[in-house]
Design an enzyme around this catalytic site. Sequence first.
Site, short mmCIF file in Angstrom:
data_model
loop_
_atom_site.label_atom_id
_atom_site.label_comp_id
_atom_site.label_asym_id
_atom_site.label_seq_id
_atom_site.Cartn_x
_atom_site.Cartn_y
_atom_site.Cartn_z
N SER A 97 -13.24 -5.43 8.30
CA SER A 97 -12.50 -4.90 7.16
C SER A 97 -13.47 -4.36 6.13
CB SER A 97 -11.66 -6.01 6.54
OG SER A 97 -11.20 -5.64 5.26
N GLU A 107 -9.85 -5.84 13.21
CA GLU A 107 -10.83 -6.21 12.19
C GLU A 107 -11.00 -7.73 12.16
OE1 GLU A 107 -10.13 -2.55 9.03
OE2 GLU A 107 -9.34 -4.54 8.58
N ASP A 140 -4.80 1.82 5.18
CA ASP A 140 -6.05 2.27 5.80
C ASP A 140 -5.89 3.38 6.83
OD1 ASP A 140 -6.79 0.12 4.32
OD2 ASP A 140 -7.83 -0.94 5.91
N CYS A 187 0.82 -1.22 0.00
CA CYS A 187 0.00 0.00 0.00
C CYS A 187 0.85 1.27 0.00
CB CYS A 187 -0.91 0.01 1.22
SG CYS A 187 -1.67 -1.57 1.62
N ASP A 240 -3.10 -3.50 7.72
CA ASP A 240 -4.22 -4.28 8.23
C ASP A 240 -4.21 -5.68 7.64
OD1 ASP A 240 -4.76 -1.73 9.12
OD2 ASP A 240 -6.92 -1.90 8.81
N CYS A 244 -5.33 -1.96 -1.37
CA CYS A 244 -6.30 -2.98 -1.79
C CYS A 244 -7.30 -2.40 -2.79
CB CYS A 244 -7.04 -3.54 -0.59
SG CYS A 244 -5.97 -4.36 0.61
#
Length: 557
Positions: A473, A447, A126, A52, A84, A197
Amino acid sequence: MAFDPKHRSRALTEGYERAPARAYLKGIGYDDEALSRPLVAVANTWIETMPCNFHLRALAAKVKEGIRAAGGTPMEMGTIAISDGITMGTAGMKASLASREVIADSIELVCDAHRFDAVVAISGCDKTIPGTVMALCRLNVPSLMLYGGSILPGIYHGERVTIQEVFEAVGARSAGKITDAELTALEDVASPGAGACGGQFTANTMAMAFEALGISPAGYSMVPAMDAHKADVAFEAGRLVMDVLERGLLPSDIITRESLENAIAAIACSGGSTNGVLHLLAVAREIGVELLIDDFDAISSRTPLLCDLKPGGQYVAPDLYEAGGVPLVLARLAEAGLLHRDAITVTGATVGELADAAQETDGQRVVRPLDDPIQPTGGLAILHGNLAPEGCVVKLAGHERRLQSGPARVFESEEEAMAAVTAGAIVAGDIVVIRNEGPVGGPGMREMLGVTAALVGQGLGEDVALITDGRFSGATHGLMAGHVAPEAVSGGAIAAVRDGDEITLDVAARRLDVALSDEEIESRVAAYHPPAQEGVAVALIKYARLVGSAAEGAVTL
């Protein structure tokens, strides 16, 4: 009166008494000309532990080029980031939400101490996205947030796949539906490069929300991470922040009640992540705007679900970019009369002007027309009831059922629940209850994608419901209620639930209830003792002492 572009850095760099500071900076390459210019922080969340944020160093270099070209002196700083997806299902995931606060704290401290005149924050995974914006709210200097962009989908047996399919394949493997070799072949191709993602999971949800909010430049967010145009976007972001500085435009001018409602509508319209509730509540608190958890339900109830995006739909963020990007979503909201058109954005244009300028690709099916919605109401619902007096969040991405009653299967942690799922101990009709995963009880509010995806992979996604005081999530789908508040360790009714108790999730009635009297709930909660926490990081212990409830955005107080 014109805004002073060196409104903060003069105190750092000018006057004979600042000679020591200038000496330090000259020693590392900043000359008198550079120090005479406005100082602009490039707050970079680059890290090598995940795709990411892996590419953000290159983007930061282009941002700095843009700042220099427009007359500023950039100085890059770093902060942390936690994946995450990679930490999911382990104790490491406890650090994820807490990292949002650390990111905000670290950017705020460095930028305040070094008297930066403006800030460009670069985010990817995130928690870096809301964490950077929270810092911009606190600093309230001319600034913007640049999102690093989405990963491209992988190809498996001729079909496009994302990390969602890998998580669900774990459940399929535990049920004996696929082999180890098939799982490995899928994991080898599902994440084909850098970027966040690809579905409308938390990263793309928050990137869209902040573009709709106006703190990210219009049209920039959905440019994929590895698209050749991303470098141009980064350069222009650097140039833009100098224009923002010249105009003296502040986050407090941009982030208002109206712009927050625009962001919520974008999340609802796109079937975005339930994490959007936590993060926008936190941003509102940082900027001083009153926003309540029930506001999300009110806005979602009047907003049609139009974006056919994963996890509930077919498409991914690069498809949205090709279709017309976030401006196209804004155009649909404007057409529906659901957009506060006069809200200002970091570009200087109003959000209504950006919506009017949207360009829709002929024949695209990613964003439906108003007369052909996926469903007439949005992708979020807030439920209350005797199990969630302060509320909980359900994601409705168009295909989920809206009602289930059944016996509780209670677990004191995610690990306990995952063991039961992989052992085949959960059956159709069960309502899985996972507690001690809230902001304080986790600590850190993990999550539950590992559990929810495993249930889907086993074929139970339409037959089992799940409730938790933890989070889901953005890739989660099915009838799942998260953020149950108060949480178990704070005396919430979820602590009272025992195996076999009848639970009802009724989305239409906006209720989450257990078939117990108030007196029985009170008695059981008083007698409940959560399991001891062992091996918890010191940073998380500090976080647990300060964090508020999920219904307040789980911010440190």
